[in-house]
Enzyme design. Structure first.
Site, PDB file in Angstrom:
ATOM      1  N   LYS A 187     -25.553  22.358  -5.337  1.00  0.00           N
ATOM      2  CA  LYS A 187     -25.430  21.474  -6.724  1.00  0.00           C
ATOM      3  C   LYS A 187     -25.302  20.092  -5.776  1.00  0.00           C
ATOM      4  CE  LYS A 187     -24.563  19.366 -10.571  1.00  0.00           C
ATOM      5  NZ  LYS A 187     -25.662  20.027 -11.750  1.00  0.00           N
ATOM      6  N   ASP A 247     -22.602  37.676 -11.411  1.00  0.00           N
ATOM      7  CA  ASP A 247     -22.775  38.920 -12.482  1.00  0.00           C
ATOM      8  C   ASP A 247     -24.172  38.754 -14.062  1.00  0.00           C
ATOM      9  OD1 ASP A 247     -19.885  39.079 -11.276  1.00  0.00           O
ATOM     10  OD2 ASP A 247     -19.126  38.605 -13.004  1.00  0.00           O
TER      11      ASP A 247
HETATM   12 MG    MG Z   1     -16.816  38.085  -9.381  1.00  0.00          MG
END
Ligand code: MG
Ligand code: IPM
Length: 368
Positions: A187, A247
């Site tokens: 970022k 994830d």
């Molecule tokens: Mg995690």
């Protein structure tokens, strides 16, 4: 040679998926021995602390740790060091496990389970390299009243040059065993730590002229992952961004239940100590019912064989057996709504396939 593996099963679905992985690893590599030790909420209950000294001693005396999951209800207001999660963070810090490899691969036959259209996902094979011992997770934290009386919480995002350099090297070394592309995610339009990150990754890239490097801002990376996940080969990023993107990438493959990880303290090619765990966590809603997908734990055991036991052949055999079992079914409830296999039944199906010949064509192999 006998090789000892510390089994830290922990909480939630940890014990059942880890038991399945131990069965598979034992079947594939009978010379392996296993020593169990408590971690997480289970260890708080039995020993009053999430990472007891005896657990650390078992880990130190082993070639690797096979880890399940930690977490549980009732700790929402506990300070970070008293929470079950302190166990996994403590192990990462104690053993200097700075390199976290999280492969996200779409297994053949599961594309229809992806939240994306199957044609976007078929053939997806990326490896997220997450920096694991720095950043917001390990910087100083505080909760105090400021001068004006406002209750103020602080987490500190710190990166030192050498921490970025070694994880960048890990990513480039890994890319050389794959499609030779690294995407560095940061970022840098807002964060000073990301500016340093980008500068050092760019410097390290000069030593790897055969590997292509590009940079993405993390918000754009999250978007590109759902737009075209097959674009990515190796993604390298800092601790918190890696937690989130891994994830996301896992879910795109169709389930988080097949997403393994390796946490290492040296280059990908060096055989050494490591911690191996599913990335999914405790999944309390399905824990204790023998329905969780043990694929991630079994594939983590394959990574253990590859990186800590130096047995690539066993790793390939396990990975191929899982891919076959997933392709042919029966599959667990995360992948089959009508006639799901139990955790134990899926592990048995993998064991039954351990003898199948691994294709010599590298493109048909899975893993990293
Ligand atoms: Mg995690
Ligand atoms: C993971 C988990 C952990 C993390 C938690 C349990 C502390 O989400 O391994 O991805 O955030 O690193």
């Amino acid at each position: 040679m006998t090789q000892r593996v510390a089994v830290l099963a922990g909480d939630g679905i940890g014990p059942e998926v880890t038991a399945a992985a131990v069965r598979v690893l034992h079947a594939a590599l009978p010379a392996c021995t296993f020593v169990a030790a408590p971690v997480g909420a289970a260890a708080i209950a039995s020993h009053g602390t999430p990472l007891p000294d005896e657990t650390l001693a078992v880990a130190r005396a082993s070639a690797a740790i096979l880890f399940g999951a930690v977490g549980g209800p009732g700790f929402d207001d506990a300070p970070p060091e008293r929470r079950p999660e302190a166990a996994i963070l403590g192990l990462r810090a104690t053993f200097g496990l700075y390199a976290n490899l999280r492969p996200a691969r779409a297994f053949a036959g599961l594309e229809h389970r992806s939240p994306l259209r199957p044609e976007l996902v078929r053939g997806m094979d990326c490896a997220i390299v997450r920096e694991l011992t720095g950043g917001l997770y390990f910087g100083p934290k505080s909760l105090e009243r400021d001068a004006a009386g406002a209750l103020t919480a602080t987490d500190t995002l710190i990166y030192r040059d050498f921490e970025i350099e070694r994880i960048a090297r890990f990513a480039f070394d890994l890319a050389r065993t794959r499609r030779r592309r690294v995407t560095s995610v940061d970022k840098a339009n807002v964060l000073m730590s990301s500016q340093l990150w980008r500068r050092i990754v760019t410097d390290v890239a000069r030593e790897y002229p055969d590997v292509a490097l590009d940079h993405l801002l993390v918000d754009n990376a999250a978007m590109q992952l759902v737009r075209d996940p097959r674009e990515f080969d190796v993604i390298v990023t800092e601790n918190m961004f890696g937690d989130i993107l891994s994830d996301e990438a896992a879910m795109i493959t169709g389930t988080i239940g097949t997403a393994p990880s390796a946490s290492l303290n040296g280059p990908p090619g060096a055989r050494g100590f490591g911690l191996y765990e599913p990335i999914s966590g405790t999944a309390p809603d399905i824990a204790g019912r023998n329905i969780a997908n043990p694929g991630a734990a079994i594939l983590s055991a394959a990574l253990l064989a590859r990186f800590s036991l130096g047995d690539d052949d066993v790793a390939w055999r396990i990975e191929h057996a899982v891919a076959e079992a997933l392709a042919l079914g029966p599959r667990t409830a995360d992948l089959d709504d009508t006639n799901p296999a139990s955790t134990e039944a899926f592990a048995s199906a993998v064991i039954a396939r351990l003898g199948s010949p691994v294709p010599s064509d590298a493109a048909l192999r899975c893993g990293v």
